[in-house]
Design a protein around this motif. Structure first.
Motif, mmCIF file in Angstrom:
data_model
loop_
_atom_site.group_PDB
_atom_site.id
_atom_site.type_symbol
_atom_site.label_atom_id
_atom_site.label_comp_id
_atom_site.label_asym_id
_atom_site.label_seq_id
_atom_site.Cartn_x
_atom_site.Cartn_y
_atom_site.Cartn_z
ATOM 1 N N ILE A 41 0.007 -11.017 16.474
ATOM 2 C CA ILE A 41 -1.080 -10.952 17.447
ATOM 3 C C ILE A 41 -2.345 -10.454 16.762
ATOM 4 N N SER A 42 -3.450 -11.132 16.995
ATOM 5 C CA SER A 42 -4.735 -10.681 16.458
ATOM 6 C C SER A 42 -5.349 -9.682 17.434
ATOM 7 N N SER A 61 -0.412 -7.172 6.245
ATOM 8 C CA SER A 61 -1.809 -7.453 6.595
ATOM 9 C C SER A 61 -2.294 -6.506 7.682
ATOM 10 N N ALA A 62 -1.437 -6.245 8.661
ATOM 11 C CA ALA A 62 -1.819 -5.328 9.735
ATOM 12 C C ALA A 62 -2.001 -3.914 9.190
ATOM 13 N N ILE A 63 -1.101 -3.485 8.298
ATOM 14 C CA ILE A 63 -1.212 -2.155 7.691
ATOM 15 C C ILE A 63 -2.511 -2.042 6.908
ATOM 16 N N ALA A 64 -2.844 -3.077 6.129
ATOM 17 C CA ALA A 64 -4.079 -3.052 5.349
ATOM 18 C C ALA A 64 -5.302 -3.023 6.251
ATOM 19 N N THR A 117 -7.342 -7.215 13.322
ATOM 20 C CA THR A 117 -6.175 -7.621 12.550
ATOM 21 C C THR A 117 -6.093 -9.137 12.581
ATOM 22 N N PRO A 118 -5.660 -9.754 11.477
ATOM 23 C CA PRO A 118 -5.740 -11.222 11.376
ATOM 24 C C PRO A 118 -4.747 -11.981 12.232
#
Length: 599
Positions: free
Chosen positions: A185-186, A207-210, A199-200
């Motif tokens: 989910i973005s 990616s979410a953590i980054a 978040t992408p």
């Protein structure tokens, strides 16, 4: 006389709201969970004044049918549970059917939604739990809910909320936590018309953590995974070279639900006991997938705690999985951008130039810096820094006093465990705790300098870049003046980063990127509990403790003498700021009794 009264429906709704709606973050969490259950791939969030004035959430999920839309505000109305058996195998985020009822009873709510099977949307307005209107409304796919004037009809509850900035932090933290376990989910978040989080939605947890914590943590993520007998344990921890001073880095998810758990916290503590410095805690993202019948998620009003049917089995599996990863070759730390480094590559030189430009006003000075830097690199290649001896006075942890140390009266005869200075005087031995003495010294000086607003600063040769979670970065930038009182000059450096250009001279030798992260976290946690208005003594004690020379840290002979002088000669320090003694006396007579030389 009859004393029992049946409460009205209005009162029972407001009382029920007290269990579900503690603050704006509670509302936001419930609404986001509904969006997730609706199958959304995009959740857009907007806040005003920390969510107290307004919370708006849009999702592109399946929407609410117009025949049902006004009933979502009735208590215990849900599509997620149909029988008693469903309670024991819950797979959705929401299930009680009381969140929107509770929220609408203490706020003004506007709900607009279009079910994916319908051509038009529907709009419902609710105030104080009462539906005011229901109309056909042109709307795209999904649902948008707007919650305004929270607790407008319960002023006593409103009074107990923190400041808008503090409530805002809670809201951002909720989105950060949920976004990590739903990477498909973005999430987009806007606070007071300023974009805070994105978040992408690429289905990658990394990616979410980054997006939340920054790219540096991503470089040091170590994955782990294990599956057996209906239980899967997986996730990431950050290499212990990057750690925290509190357990705020523990992120636990069970069946994609963020939870708090003493059981799992204890398990992680034990697993990392021999792999991390004492008093430090790892950053862990732990995901547990378990059969819903083996857990009970209905044990906490806010669904933040769960009960495992077999706690020992879960504990042992998590411990074994994490411990195994701690013994793998993945533990070799990857290079990171540290705070005070010597530039050795072209990339490092570019970074130094970027940092330098933040503190310079004229291009000519930048040109001069480039020339000096090139010269420095040539000289640095010819130097062997291991042979350079620095004068002790420039590196001393304790400030040197003018009064000379009398070695005839007090004789330093030993140094135990790189922590305790052993001093002899006549028929007594004294053991002095170096950390406790230095901690007290720093506390007193720091307290006095802040009180008089005379904190001494030191400019960093290379400003320190620090990556922070979005919530902490926003907090720091909103309270820059507070950090300036402590001696830190801080600015925005884009994305998740801040730049630190000065530090308190009192902490010389202790300041690096990790020290700054810890100070920020201490002040951040203090503000969550008490609100940030001043430096409490408890906060100054924590800062002094973090900056003080540690046990197991070998110090110079001159520093030992200065510590002995403070304690035994000048008799200025007898306890650390927390009340522990700094010195213990052992008499010769007691030692002789131990060895049975005397009776």
């Amino acid at each position: 006389m009859k004393e029992l009264n049946r409460l009205s429906e209005e009162i029972t709704h407001i009382l029920a709201a007290g269990e579900v709606v503690e603050r704006p973050a509670s509302c936001l969490k419930e609404v986001i969970e509904n969006s997730i259950d609706a199958g959304a791939s995009l959740i857009d969030i907007k806040l005003e004044k920390g969510g107290i004035k307004k919370i708006e959430v849009y999702d592109n999920g399946k929407g609410i049918h117009s025949d049902d839309i006004e009933y979502v505000f009735e208590r215990h109305t849900t599509s997620k549970i149909k029988s008693v058996d469903d309670i024991f195998k819950i797979t959705t985020m929401g299930f009680r059917g009381e969140a929107l009822c509770a929220i609408s009873s203490v706020s003004k709510v506007t709900l607009i939604s279009r079910h994916y099977e319908q051509e038009q949307g529907c709009k419902v307005e609710v105030e104080g739990g009462k539906v005011l209107s229901k109309t056909i409304y042109p709307f795209e796919k999904g649902t948008k809910i707007t919650i305004e004037d929270l607790f407008y009809n319960t002023p006593a509850r409103l009074k107990f909320l923190k400041s808008p900035s503090t409530e805002q932090k809670y809201c951002i933290e909720v989105v950060e936590k949920i976004s990590i376990c739903y990477p498909e989910i973005s999430f987009r978040m806007q606070v007071d018309n300023k974009r805070q989080l994105f978040t992408p939605g690429d289905s990658k947890v990394e990616s979410a953590i980054a997006s939340v914590f920054g790219s540096e943590i991503l470089k040091n993520l170590i994955d782990f995974s294990h599956q057996e007998k209906g239980l899967k344990v997986w996730g990431f921890f950050v290499n212990p070279v990057l750690s925290k001073s509190t357990r705020s880095g523990y992120h636990f998810y069970v069946n994609r639900r963020f939870i708090r758990s003493k059981l799992l916290s204890t398990c992680i503590d034990e697993a990392f006991k021999n792999s991390i410095l004492t008093g430090r805690f790892p950053i862990v993202f732990l995901f547990i997938e378990i059969n819903p019948v083996d857990i009970d998620v209905n044990v906490h009003p806010a669904k933040l705690e769960i009960k495992f049917r077999d706690e020992r089995y879960v504990y042992n599996t998590v411990y074994k999985t994490v411990s195994s990863a701690l013994q793998s070759e993945k533990m070799i730390p990857k290079p990171t951008l540290d705070s005070l480094y010597l530039p050795q590559t072209l990339q490092d030189v570019k970074m130094v130039k970027k940092l330098w430009s933040y503190t310079q006003e004229q291009q000519s000075e930048e040109k001069a810096f480039q020339e000096n830097l090139n010269e420095f690199l040539k000289i640095e290649e010819q130097l062997d820094f291991s042979k350079v001896e620095v004068e002790k006075e420039s590196k001393d942890v304790i400030t040197v006093f003018s009064e000379e140390f009398n070695v005839e009266t007090y004789k330093i005869v030993g140094y135990a465990f790189d922590t305790y200075i052993i001093v002899q005087k006549e028929d007594s031995l004294y053991l002095i705790d170096q950390h406790a003495v230095h901690e007290r010294r720093l506390f007193e000086v720091l307290k006095e300098e802040i009180l008089q607003n005379k904190i001494q600063r030191q400019i960093l040769l290379s400003p320190i870049i620090v990556e922070l979670p979005i919530s902490q970065k926003e907090f720091v930038l909103e309270n820059v003046h507070f950090f300036e009182k402590l001696g830190f000059e801080i600015g925005d450096f884009g994305k998740n980063e801040i730049v630190v250009r000065t530090y308190p001279l009192l902490f010389e030798g202790a300041v690096d990127k990790f020290f700054i992260l810890d100070i920020i976290e201490m002040i951040y946690n203090e503000s969550v509990a008490e609100g940030i208005t001043h430096f409490s003594e408890e906060l100054l004690k924590k800062i002094a403790c973090r900056a003080a020379v540690k046990g197991n840290m070998n110090i110079s002979d001159l520093e030992k003498e200065e510590i002995v002088k403070l304690v035994l000669v000048e008799k200025k320090i007898f306890n650390c700021p927390h009340g522990r003694p700094v010195v213990v006396e052992i008499q010769k007579r007691d030692i002789e009794k131990m060895f049975k030389r005397i009776v």
